[in-house]
Design a protein around this motif. Sequence first.
Motif, PDB file in Angstrom:
ATOM      1  N   ALA A 177       0.870  -1.178   0.000  1.00 24.56           N
ATOM      2  CA  ALA A 177       0.000   0.000   0.000  1.00 24.56           C
ATOM      3  C   ALA A 177       0.902   1.221   0.000  1.00 24.56           C
ATOM      4  N   MET A 178       0.777   2.039  -1.017  1.00 23.68           N
ATOM      5  CA  MET A 178       1.568   3.255  -1.118  1.00 23.68           C
ATOM      6  C   MET A 178       0.654   4.431  -0.783  1.00 23.68           C
ATOM      7  N   VAL A 179       1.055   5.233   0.196  1.00 25.07           N
ATOM      8  CA  VAL A 179       0.226   6.336   0.672  1.00 25.07           C
ATOM      9  C   VAL A 179       0.995   7.635   0.461  1.00 25.07           C
ATOM     10  N   GLY A 180       0.383   8.568  -0.239  1.00 25.50           N
ATOM     11  CA  GLY A 180       1.052   9.832  -0.504  1.00 25.50           C
ATOM     12  C   GLY A 180       0.061  10.931  -0.832  1.00 25.50           C
ATOM     13  N   SER A 181       0.602  12.046  -1.317  1.00 25.09           N
ATOM     14  CA  SER A 181      -0.261  13.189  -1.614  1.00 25.09           C
ATOM     15  C   SER A 181       0.110  13.883  -2.918  1.00 25.09           C
ATOM     16  N   ARG A 182       1.064  13.332  -3.655  1.00 25.74           N
ATOM     17  CA  ARG A 182       1.512  13.984  -4.885  1.00 25.74           C
ATOM     18  C   ARG A 182       1.261  13.087  -6.092  1.00 25.74           C
ATOM     19  N   LYS A 183       1.053  13.710  -7.233  1.00 23.07           N
ATOM     20  CA  LYS A 183       0.764  12.961  -8.454  1.00 23.07           C
ATOM     21  C   LYS A 183       1.905  12.004  -8.798  1.00 23.07           C
ATOM     22  N   TRP A 184       3.163  12.425  -8.659  1.00 21.83           N
ATOM     23  CA  TRP A 184       4.278  11.544  -8.999  1.00 21.83           C
ATOM     24  C   TRP A 184       4.363  10.362  -8.041  1.00 21.83           C
ATOM     25  N   GLU A 185       3.911  10.525  -6.794  1.00 25.19           N
ATOM     26  CA  GLU A 185       3.903   9.414  -5.845  1.00 25.19           C
ATOM     27  C   GLU A 185       2.882   8.360  -6.283  1.00 25.19           C
ATOM     28  N   LYS A 186       1.729   8.813  -6.779  1.00 23.53           N
ATOM     29  CA  LYS A 186       0.736   7.880  -7.309  1.00 23.53           C
ATOM     30  C   LYS A 186       1.313   7.155  -8.516  1.00 23.53           C
ATOM     31  N   GLY A 187       2.028   7.848  -9.348  1.00 27.36           N
ATOM     32  CA  GLY A 187       2.660   7.237 -10.517  1.00 27.36           C
ATOM     33  C   GLY A 187       3.667   6.153 -10.152  1.00 27.36           C
ATOM     34  N   MET A 188       4.299   6.294  -8.986  1.00 26.30           N
ATOM     35  CA  MET A 188       5.255   5.277  -8.529  1.00 26.30           C
ATOM     36  C   MET A 188       4.576   3.931  -8.349  1.00 26.30           C
ATOM     37  N   SER A 189       3.306   3.919  -7.952  1.00 26.59           N
ATOM     38  CA  SER A 189       2.617   2.645  -7.737  1.00 26.59           C
ATOM     39  C   SER A 189       2.498   1.868  -9.056  1.00 26.59           C
ATOM     40  N   ALA A 190       2.292   2.555 -10.158  1.00 23.01           N
ATOM     41  CA  ALA A 190       2.253   1.890 -11.465  1.00 23.01           C
ATOM     42  C   ALA A 190       3.663   1.494 -11.908  1.00 23.01           C
ATOM     43  N   PHE A 191       4.630   2.344 -11.657  1.00 24.80           N
ATOM     44  CA  PHE A 191       6.011   2.073 -12.040  1.00 24.80           C
ATOM     45  C   PHE A 191       6.561   0.833 -11.346  1.00 24.80           C
ATOM     46  N   CYS A 192       6.145   0.585 -10.092  1.00 28.69           N
ATOM     47  CA  CYS A 192       6.665  -0.531  -9.292  1.00 28.69           C
ATOM     48  C   CYS A 192       6.163  -1.895  -9.745  1.00 28.69           C
ATOM     49  N   ARG A 193       5.051  -1.961 -10.421  1.00 26.30           N
ATOM     50  CA  ARG A 193       4.408  -3.242 -10.729  1.00 26.30           C
ATOM     51  C   ARG A 193       5.327  -4.271 -11.402  1.00 26.30           C
ATOM     52  N   PRO A 194       6.138  -3.907 -12.378  1.00 24.04           N
ATOM     53  CA  PRO A 194       6.978  -4.932 -13.015  1.00 24.04           C
ATOM     54  C   PRO A 194       8.085  -5.491 -12.103  1.00 24.04           C
ATOM     55  N   PHE A 195       8.342  -4.835 -10.988  1.00 23.14           N
ATOM     56  CA  PHE A 195       9.455  -5.214 -10.124  1.00 23.14           C
ATOM     57  C   PHE A 195       9.050  -6.066  -8.927  1.00 23.14           C
ATOM     58  N   THR A 196       7.770  -6.486  -8.880  1.00 19.83           N
ATOM     59  CA  THR A 196       7.302  -7.267  -7.743  1.00 19.83           C
ATOM     60  C   THR A 196       6.102  -8.111  -8.145  1.00 19.83           C
ATOM     61  N   THR A 197       5.867  -9.175  -7.393  1.00 21.29           N
ATOM     62  CA  THR A 197       4.654  -9.977  -7.593  1.00 21.29           C
ATOM     63  C   THR A 197       3.541  -9.501  -6.660  1.00 21.29           C
ATOM     64  N   ALA A 198       3.805  -8.477  -5.866  1.00 18.01           N
ATOM     65  CA  ALA A 198       2.852  -7.975  -4.876  1.00 18.01           C
ATOM     66  C   ALA A 198       1.643  -7.326  -5.535  1.00 18.01           C
ATOM     67  N   GLN A 199       0.506  -7.401  -4.833  1.00 18.54           N
ATOM     68  CA  GLN A 199      -0.633  -6.567  -5.184  1.00 18.54           C
ATOM     69  C   GLN A 199      -0.272  -5.165  -4.711  1.00 18.54           C
ATOM     70  N   ILE A 200      -0.465  -4.170  -5.558  1.00 19.58           N
ATOM     71  CA  ILE A 200      -0.093  -2.793  -5.222  1.00 19.58           C
ATOM     72  C   ILE A 200      -1.311  -1.897  -5.364  1.00 19.58           C
ATOM     73  N   ARG A 201      -1.520  -1.064  -4.352  1.00 27.69           N
ATOM     74  CA  ARG A 201      -2.563  -0.039  -4.418  1.00 27.69           C
ATOM     75  C   ARG A 201      -2.011   1.271  -3.890  1.00 27.69           C
ATOM     76  N   TYR A 202      -2.431   2.340  -4.518  1.00 30.28           N
ATOM     77  CA  TYR A 202      -2.094   3.681  -4.064  1.00 30.28           C
ATOM     78  C   TYR A 202      -3.283   4.246  -3.304  1.00 30.28           C
ATOM     79  N   PHE A 203      -2.998   4.933  -2.187  1.00 30.68           N
ATOM     80  CA  PHE A 203      -4.021   5.594  -1.387  1.00 30.68           C
ATOM     81  C   PHE A 203      -3.585   7.029  -1.141  1.00 30.68           C
TER      82      PHE A 203
END
Length: 128
Positions: free
Chosen positions: A79-105
């Motif tokens: 779970a990635m928690v932030g307040s900036r647009k680029w932080e939300k973008g990091m959640s999509a960027f991380c997907r290829p580097f892990t098998t984890a379920q990823i969500r931005y909040f």
Amino acid sequence: MAVKLNETDGGRVMEIEVSGKLTHEDYTQFVPEFERLIQEHGKIRILFRMVDFHGWEFAALWDDIKFDAMHFSHIERLAMVGSRKWEKGMSAFCRPFTTAQIRYFDHTALSEARAWLTDRGSGPNTGA
């Protein structure tokens, strides 16, 4: 210090609060704690909370790449928690580097992020 660590849910969830710029020294603190938890629990869940976060110093970025490669399958949910647009973008960027379920909040939904991490049900990777 740019990193604060907290274990919850009996050590199955690691909360990481980052601020400022992450440094190599931050990784020397974080990685051993993470590795201890995966030894105890197998896969773990991570709440990555960004508060006035400004990214990584170069050496820390290299540490992060090595960490991602070594622990590709050790994170069940992120779970990635932030307040900036680029932080939300990091959640999509991380997907290829892990098998984890990823969500931005958004930072206003911290309690929702914590609830998602402790939910034992399984579901599709639903990026928010």
